[in-house]
Write a protein that holds these residues in place. Structure first.
Motif, PDB file in Angstrom:
ATOM      1  N   LYS A 222     -52.585  -8.127  -1.570  1.00  0.00           N
ATOM      2  CA  LYS A 222     -51.777  -7.490  -2.606  1.00  0.00           C
ATOM      3  C   LYS A 222     -52.302  -7.912  -3.972  1.00  0.00           C
ATOM      4  CE  LYS A 222     -47.687  -6.713   0.232  1.00  0.00           C
ATOM      5  NZ  LYS A 222     -46.291  -7.049   0.545  1.00  0.00           N
TER       6      LYS A 222
ATOM      7  N   GLY B 157     -46.386  -3.815   2.978  1.00  0.00           N
ATOM      8  CA  GLY B 157     -45.003  -3.415   3.206  1.00  0.00           C
ATOM      9  C   GLY B 157     -44.038  -4.477   2.736  1.00  0.00           C
ATOM     10  N   ALA B 158     -42.761  -4.223   2.996  1.00  0.00           N
ATOM     11  CA  ALA B 158     -41.712  -5.188   2.667  1.00  0.00           C
ATOM     12  C   ALA B 158     -41.751  -6.280   3.719  1.00  0.00           C
ATOM     13  CB  ALA B 158     -40.359  -4.483   2.652  1.00  0.00           C
TER      14      ALA B 158
ATOM     15  N   ILE C   3     -41.871 -10.249   3.830  1.00  0.00           N
ATOM     16  CA  ILE C   3     -41.878 -11.688   3.569  1.00  0.00           C
ATOM     17  C   ILE C   3     -42.415 -12.336   4.860  1.00  0.00           C
ATOM     18  CG2 ILE C   3     -40.432 -13.709   3.080  1.00  0.00           C
ATOM     19  CD1 ILE C   3     -40.073 -11.888   0.721  1.00  0.00           C
TER      20      ILE C   3
ATOM     21  N   LYS D  67     -45.872  -4.528  -7.493  1.00  0.00           N
ATOM     22  CA  LYS D  67     -44.517  -5.095  -7.341  1.00  0.00           C
ATOM     23  C   LYS D  67     -44.516  -6.600  -7.616  1.00  0.00           C
ATOM     24  CE  LYS D  67     -45.149  -7.391  -3.390  1.00  0.00           C
ATOM     25  NZ  LYS D  67     -44.918  -8.830  -3.164  1.00  0.00           N
ATOM     26  N   ASN D  68     -45.662  -7.240  -7.502  1.00  0.00           N
ATOM     27  CA  ASN D  68     -45.701  -8.680  -7.801  1.00  0.00           C
ATOM     28  C   ASN D  68     -45.445  -8.961  -9.279  1.00  0.00           C
ATOM     29  OD1 ASN D  68     -46.122  -9.677  -5.213  1.00  0.00           O
ATOM     30  ND2 ASN D  68     -48.343  -9.441  -5.329  1.00  0.00           N
TER      31      ASN D  68
ATOM     32  N   ASP E  13     -40.775  -2.784  -0.527  1.00  0.00           N
ATOM     33  CA  ASP E  13     -41.433  -4.052  -0.866  1.00  0.00           C
ATOM     34  C   ASP E  13     -40.917  -4.579  -2.200  1.00  0.00           C
ATOM     35  OD1 ASP E  13     -43.052  -6.239  -0.732  1.00  0.00           O
ATOM     36  OD2 ASP E  13     -44.929  -5.180  -1.113  1.00  0.00           O
TER      37      ASP E  13
ATOM     38  N   THR F 144     -37.454  -6.273  -1.436  1.00  0.00           N
ATOM     39  CA  THR F 144     -37.497  -7.576  -0.748  1.00  0.00           C
ATOM     40  C   THR F 144     -38.149  -8.636  -1.636  1.00  0.00           C
ATOM     41  OG1 THR F 144     -37.779  -8.551   1.440  1.00  0.00           O
ATOM     42  CG2 THR F 144     -39.684  -7.418   0.581  1.00  0.00           C
ATOM     43  N   SER F 145     -39.176  -8.234  -2.381  1.00  0.00           N
ATOM     44  CA  SER F 145     -39.881  -9.210  -3.227  1.00  0.00           C
ATOM     45  C   SER F 145     -38.995  -9.702  -4.357  1.00  0.00           C
ATOM     46  CB  SER F 145     -41.162  -8.594  -3.797  1.00  0.00           C
ATOM     47  OG  SER F 145     -42.035  -8.262  -2.748  1.00  0.00           O
TER      48      SER F 145
ATOM     49  N   GLY G 295     -38.953 -13.148  -2.680  1.00  0.00           N
ATOM     50  CA  GLY G 295     -40.393 -13.448  -2.644  1.00  0.00           C
ATOM     51  C   GLY G 295     -40.737 -14.683  -3.475  1.00  0.00           C
ATOM     52  N   ARG G 296     -41.952 -15.144  -3.307  1.00  0.00           N
ATOM     53  CA  ARG G 296     -42.408 -16.358  -4.001  1.00  0.00           C
ATOM     54  C   ARG G 296     -42.533 -16.120  -5.505  1.00  0.00           C
ATOM     55  NH1 ARG G 296     -47.588 -17.046  -0.170  1.00  0.00           N
ATOM     56  NH2 ARG G 296     -47.751 -14.915  -0.977  1.00  0.00           N
ATOM     57  N   ASN G 297     -43.045 -14.919  -5.883  1.00  0.00           N
ATOM     58  CA  ASN G 297     -43.176 -14.617  -7.314  1.00  0.00           C
ATOM     59  C   ASN G 297     -41.811 -14.635  -7.986  1.00  0.00           C
ATOM     60  OD1 ASN G 297     -46.116 -13.814  -7.951  1.00  0.00           O
ATOM     61  ND2 ASN G 297     -45.685 -12.734  -6.030  1.00  0.00           N
TER      62      ASN G 297
HETATM   63  P1  13P Z   1     -44.504 -12.976  -2.650  1.00  0.00           P
HETATM   64  O1  13P Z   1     -46.009 -13.166  -2.680  1.00  0.00           O
HETATM   65  O2  13P Z   1     -43.888 -12.848  -4.010  1.00  0.00           O
HETATM   66  O3  13P Z   1     -43.814 -13.994  -1.778  1.00  0.00           O
HETATM   67  O4  13P Z   1     -44.236 -11.570  -1.951  1.00  0.00           O
HETATM   68  C1  13P Z   1     -44.330 -11.478  -0.583  1.00  0.00           C
HETATM   69  C2  13P Z   1     -44.463 -10.063  -0.220  1.00  0.00           C
HETATM   70  O5  13P Z   1     -45.464  -9.448  -0.510  1.00  0.00           O
HETATM   71  C3  13P Z   1     -43.321  -9.444   0.491  1.00  0.00           C
HETATM   72  O6  13P Z   1     -43.632  -8.156   0.931  1.00  0.00           O
END
Ligand code: 13P
Ligand code: NAD
Length: 389
Positions: free
Chosen positions: A135, A165-166, A168, A246-247, A302, A305-306, A310-312
Motif C-alpha cells: 500500500k 482491502g479492508a 487489518i 487511505k493511509n 479499507d 477499517t483503517s 489501523g496503525r496510521n
Molecule cells: P495500517 O498500516 O494503518 O495499520 O493499515 C492497515 C491496513 O491497510 C488495513 O487494511
C-alpha cells in the motif's frame, strides 16, 4: 502438467498473514500449486522477553529470525501467537526464495521495494506473474506517480496485479471474517487490444501451456479462504490507489481524534478523503473506475477499517494526544512495523506540487503540512472548505 510454485517476498505483519492464507490454499489446491511456500525474510536477530513462553529458545543469546520461524512455525517478531502452516519456509536468501517461482506475491513496506527489485533482477522466471499487496505509491521526477504493481512489473519485466482491502493483518491472521479485492488484468499476450494499463506489456512472456492458467479462477483459489473473501476486478490502478491514499486519510482521522473531536470529525475527514481518492485516481490514471473506490473492499471499506483501528490512525492519534512527533510514536509502539501514511503523504505532495494541483486536494495537502509542522491539526476544518454557496 506442471504446478505453480508460489513465493512471498516479505514477512512483516501483513506479509506473514498473506503467507499463511496462501500456504493454506496451496495445500488445499495441490493440483494447481506446489504445497511448499517460500517466504523471504529480511534477516535479523531476535531475543524473547524473559517472561515469554519461548524464553528458553534464546537464553544463550539472540537467534536468527528465520531459524525461529522455521522451528516454532510462528513469526515471533511480526505476527506473534499465530500458528503458521508448516508448508511455509522462511528463507533469508532472496534469490533462493524466488528460484523457479511462477507466482510471486510482493508484501513488504513500500520503502524497501526498489532495493528488493534490484536484488531480484535477472533472478526470476521470465514468464512469472506477480501480485503486489503493497500500500503506497512511488513518485519520481521522470515517471511521476507510479503504482507498485507498475514499478515491480517494469523492473522485473513481468505482469503484476494487486491485492488490497479492508484487512487489518491481525484480524485476518486470527481468521476473523474479512473481504479483499484482487485486481488482475494481464494483457493477452497475443492480443494487442487488451485493456491492461501496464506499460511494459509488449515484453510480457506467456505462461507456458504445461502450467495451469494464471487467471481469475486460479487467483481466487490462491487467496480466497472461508474467512477471507476475495472479489476479483480488473482495475489495478484503482485497487492500488485505494490502499495507498487511505493511509494519508487515516493520519487525518487520527489527528482529529487525538484532539478529542469525536466521531463526526472523523467522518468528515473520511468523506473528504474518499472524494480526494476518486479525484486523484481519475485525474492521473486513465483506467481508474470510480466504483472501485465506492463499491469494493479496497476503497471505502479499507478507509473505514483503517480510520477505526489501523496503525496510521492509532499512531497519529497518540502523536497529537501526547504532543510528540509521529516518528517517535512509530518507533515506540510498532516494534519494527512501519507506517506507510507518512511517507505516502510526502510522496503524494511532491507529485501534486509538481502538477500545480495542491489546492485541488486540500485534505492530502493539509496532512502533509501538519507532518511538516507548517499547520496544526486544529487547522484542518479551515483548510478543507471553500464556500459552496
Ligand atoms: P495500517 O498500516 O494503518 O495499520 O493499515 C492497515 C491496513 O491497510 C488495513 O487494511
Ligand atoms: P511491517 O509494517 O510489519 O514491516 C516490517 C517488515 O519490514 C519486516 O518484515 C521487516 O523485516 C521488514 N524490513 C525492515 N527493514 C527492512 C529492509 N531494510 N529491507 C527489507 N525489509 C525490511 O510490514 P507489513 O505489515 O507486512 O506491510 C507490508 C505492506 O502491507 C505495507 O505496504 C502495508 O501498508 C500493507 N498492509 C499492511 C497491513 C497490516 O495490517 N499490517 C494490512 C494490509 C496491508
Amino acid at each position: 502438467s506442471k504446478k505453480h510454485k508460489v513465493c512471498i517476498v516479505g514477512s512483516g505483519n501483513w506479509g506473514t498473514t498473506i503467507a499463511k492464507v496462501v500456504a493454506e490454499n496451496t495445500k488445499e489446491n495441490s493440483d494447481i500449486f506446489e504445497e511448499e511456500v517460500q517466504m523471504w525474510v529480511f534477516e535479523e536477530n531476535f531475543s524473547f522477553a524473559d517472561n515469554s513462553k519461548h524464553a528458553a529458545e534464546t537464553k544463550n543469546g539472540p537467534q536468527k529470525l528465520t531459524q525461529l520461524i522455521n522451528k516454532l512455525h510462528e513469526n515471533v517478531k511480526y505476527l506473534p501467537d499465530i500458528p503458521l502452516p508448516h508448508n511455509i519456509v522462511a528463507n533469508p536468501d532472496i534469490a533462493d526464495t524466488v528460484k523457479d517461482a511462477t507466482i510471486l506475491v510482493f508484501n513488504l513496506p513500500h520503502q524497501f521495494i526498489a532495493k528488493v527489485c534490484t536484488q531480484l533482477e535477472g533472478k526470476i522466471l521470465p514468464f512469472a506473474r506477480g501480485v503486489s499487496c503493497i500500500k503506497g505509491v512511488e513518485v519520481s521526477p521522470d515517471k511521476g506517480c507510479e503504482l507498485f504493481s507498475e514499478v515491480i512489473g517494469e523492473k522485473l519485466g513481468i505482469y503484476c496485479g494487486a491485492l488490497s482491502g479492508a484487512n487489518i493483518a491481525t484480524e485476518v491472521a486470527l481468521e476473523k471474517y474479512s473481504e479483499t479485492t484482487v485486481a488482475y488484468d494481464p494483457p493477452t499476450v497475443d492480443s494487442p487490444t487488451s485493456t491492461s494499463d501496464q506499460k511494459s506489456k509488449t515484453a510480457l512472456q506467456p505462461v507456458p501451456k504445461e502450467y495451469p492458467p494464471v487467471d481469475h479462477a486460479n487467483m481466487h483459489k490462491l487467496f480466497h479462504r472461508p474467512y477471507f473473501h476475495v472479489r476479483l476486478v480488473s482495475d489495478v490502478a484503482g485497487v492500488s490507489l485505494g490502499g495507498a491514499l487511505k493511509n494519508i486519510i487515516a493520519l487525518g482521522a487520527g489527528f482529529v481524534d487525538g484532539l478529542g473531536w469525536g466521531d463526526n470529525a472523523k467522518a468528515a475527514v473520511m468523506r473528504v478523503g474518499i472524494m480526494e481518492e476518486v479525484k486523484f485516481g481519475k485525474a492521473f490514471f486513465s483506467t481508474v473506475r470510480t466504483k472501485t473506490f465506492t463499491e469494493e473492499s479496497c476503497g471505502v471499506a479499507d478507509l473505514i477499517t483503517s480510520c477505526a483501528g489501523g496503525r496510521n490512525f492509532r499512531c497519529a492519534k497518540m502523536s497529537v494526544a501526547e504532543g510528540k512527533p509521529i516518528s517517535e510514536i512509530e518507533e515506540r509502539e510498532l516494534n519494527g512495523q512501519k507506517l506507510q501514511g507518512t511517507s505516502t503523504a510526502y510522496e503524494v505532495n511532491a507529485f501534486l506540487k509538481k502538477q500545480g494541483k495542491e489546492k485541488d486536494f486540500p485534505l492530502f495537502t493539509a496532512i502533509y503540512n501538519i507532518l511538516e509542522g507548517n499547520k496544526r491539526p486544529q487547522d484542518i476544518p479551515a483548510l478543507l472548505y471553500k464556500s459552496n454557496l
